[in-house]
Design a protein around this motif. Sequence first.
Motif, short mmCIF file in Angstrom:
data_model
loop_
_atom_site.label_atom_id
_atom_site.label_comp_id
_atom_site.label_asym_id
_atom_site.label_seq_id
_atom_site.Cartn_x
_atom_site.Cartn_y
_atom_site.Cartn_z
N ASP A 1 0.86 -1.19 0.00
CA ASP A 1 0.00 0.00 0.00
C ASP A 1 0.89 1.23 0.00
OD1 ASP A 1 -1.77 2.06 0.41
OD2 ASP A 1 -3.00 0.95 1.84
N GLU B 1 -0.48 4.41 1.79
CA GLU B 1 -0.29 4.42 3.24
C GLU B 1 1.16 4.68 3.61
OE1 GLU B 1 -0.76 1.48 7.13
OE2 GLU B 1 -1.75 0.97 5.25
N LYS B 2 2.08 4.01 2.93
CA LYS B 2 3.50 4.17 3.25
C LYS B 2 3.97 5.60 2.95
CE LYS B 2 5.06 -0.60 2.66
NZ LYS B 2 5.68 -0.68 4.01
N MET C 1 2.08 8.32 2.93
CA MET C 1 1.48 9.22 3.91
C MET C 1 2.18 9.14 5.26
SD MET C 1 -0.66 11.16 2.47
CE MET C 1 0.38 11.06 1.01
N GLU C 2 2.70 7.97 5.58
CA GLU C 2 3.49 7.85 6.82
C GLU C 2 4.72 8.75 6.75
OE1 GLU C 2 4.36 3.73 7.18
OE2 GLU C 2 2.35 3.17 7.91
N LYS D 1 -10.43 10.48 -0.83
CA LYS D 1 -9.96 9.27 -0.15
C LYS D 1 -10.09 9.33 1.37
CE LYS D 1 -6.93 8.13 -3.95
NZ LYS D 1 -7.64 9.09 -4.82
N LEU E 1 -6.04 10.29 5.48
CA LEU E 1 -4.82 9.75 4.88
C LEU E 1 -3.79 9.35 5.92
CD1 LEU E 1 -4.39 12.37 2.03
CD2 LEU E 1 -5.23 10.02 1.77
N GLY E 2 -3.79 10.04 7.04
CA GLY E 2 -2.79 9.74 8.06
C GLY E 2 -2.84 10.74 9.19
#
Length: 395
Positions: free
Chosen positions: A338, A341-342, A344-345, A374, A377-378
Amino acid sequence: MKHQKGLENAYVIKDSKKLRMGYTTGSCAAAAAKAAAGMLLTGDLVEEVALMTPRGILLHLLIEDIRMKYDDNRKVKEVSCAVQKDGGDDPDATHGAFIYATVTRQERGITIDGGKGIGRVTKPGLARLVGEAAINPVPYRMIEEETAKVCKENAYQGGMKVIISVPEGEKLAAKTFNPRLGITGGISVLGTSGIVVPMSEDALIASIRLEMQTLTAQGAEYLLITPGNYGEAFASRMHKLNRSTEMKCSNYVGETIDMAVELGIKGILFIAHIGKFIKVSGGIMNTHSRNADCRAELMAAAYLRAGGEADTARRILSTYTTEEALDLLVHSVHSEEDMLEKTMEQVCEKVEFYLKNRCRDRIQIGAILFSQTKGKLGETSEVQNLMEKINRGEI
């Protein structure tokens, strides 16, 4: 010949455009009070007044809608008149409004109050006390000084009562910060220089500071801050989040943090669209596009740090919006991972670093990032703790 107000050569250059200055509601109120006081004492019509503003610009303002009331001996006992507000090329909600002053005699001293369309302060932390008319200190002083000058010029030893009003004030107030500040029933009489500078950043930052001062005066210690309407709408869908300390900061992320530190705020939770806060991940603390952009560059850098490959990074660099860039992350060739996700981290890690760097760890600070398409996101590391404290601190 067109009436010369004194601002014919007063302008600023913004984005290569010549923008005309105007004059504040405070200047209008002071000029109307000066004219009304003169007519009360002399009985003669005053159709124009000269007013020196705190900025040092001499205005020549027309007096309109003059109304006089007489006693049984045909002596003037009350005068009402108006000055029309000219905000220049500033997008001012009060542009074109008529600011009235009604003046009567009293035994001694000069008293100033607000009438129809002037707001009343209902919360502590503002320049006026709770219950008082929302006539800020500089306009108040201008009205008082101009009225006193007229008394002195006419050798009048008694006092005067001045009532400032704006017939459309209550309607106009809905377009201002007043409802958020707890000022009810109308507009505020504003201005520190007497002159309106079009799209003044100082004025916008001052309004943010005023709202923050109001919240702190009510006991707020942890603030929920959104840059604009998108953030406000997203926060409204977080039903378990207490929003009683919510305010907006526009593009002024850095200045807002500085104010919070100065005013003794203990913590801030930002809820921001990725289009704004991707810039913060690069240390950009004023997110207006004229100051800096780098959205695509910062997104591509975060993607590469997350382990992304060069081809997708190059495509991200060609995007025009963050939503477009997010779509590329979702469809990255790393289908087994993903990458949204990565990435946004990585973004949140950098956002947290620069937020903490700005406040020098003097307050607790965090951010939730979202997208229109979406959703969430984070978030940064201290968000959950900040939410608990915000929820405990309802005002």
